[in-house]
Enzyme design. Structure first.
Site: not given
Length: 203
Positions: A107-111
């Site tokens: 999710i979010c920055g991990a994507t």
């Protein structure tokens, strides 16, 4: 047999983005099979990390010890280190899990970190915005979907603004609840409809 839900932890870990998912995986209430899953945190080392909210977390195991065959899923929260070398080992662990057919949820920055690693080039996915991922120069822009959460094969992706939808996708993939229970769960947490609470209390 109990399976482990591996949660990657690193400095600037976005606390709130996976809270709904891991709390309801770890808490056996309403589960189809209580005791089926255990949550474990995974760090680059066993040194404590500090979350975005300022909490200190001591990882249970290291990335080297996290093996796909022992895992139900690898969950990656948002963070501020995703475009740096600090996140690279976590993206590579996600690659290992996906290659082994074990789900990964980001999710979010991990994507963004997965996009940089080429892991979104051939799977439908979402993120905070199409422009966010286009900025990393990845090859999967045509597969971007403007939705709160997207599942394609073993990869689940979510927007920072949709932690409940992200959690629903994880709970569904892991078959934690009966479909009707998951619908009531989302009615309560996703739609903020108190009817969902009474439905859950009747389970």
């Amino acid at each position: 047999m109990m399976k482990t839900v591996h949660v990657a932890v690193y400095d600037t870990f976005a606390d709130w983005e996976i809270g709904h998912a891991i709390a309801h995986i770890n808490k056996p209430t309403w589960h189809k099979q209580p005791g089926r899953y255990a949550v474990a945190t995974v760090g680059a080392t066993l040194s404590p990390i500090t979350t975005m909210g300022g909490m200190r977390v001591v990882p249970d195991i290291t990335l080297d010890e996290a093996r796909p065959q022992d895992s139900a899923i690898l969950i990656l929260a948002g963070n501020d280190i995703w475009p740096t070398e600090q996140f690279t080992p976590f993206a590579e662990k996600a690659r290992e899990f996906l290659a082994a057919g074990v789900p990964v949820a980001a999710i979010c920055g991990a994507t963004g970190g997965l996009a940089l690693a080429g892991l979104l080039d051939d799977r439908e996915h979402t993120s905070n915005a199409a422009e966010f991922l286009e900025g990393v120069g990845y090859a999967g822009a045509s597969l971007y979907r403007d939705e709160p959460a997207v599942t394609d094969r073993d990869l689940i992706t979510g927007s920072a603004t949709a932690p409940v939808e992200f959690a629903r996708a994880i709970l569904e993939r892991l078959d934690v609840f009966e479909p009707s229970v998951l619908a009531s769960w989302f009615k309560l947490y996703g739609h903020r409809d108190p009817a969902g609470f009474y439905e859950l209390m009747a389970v």
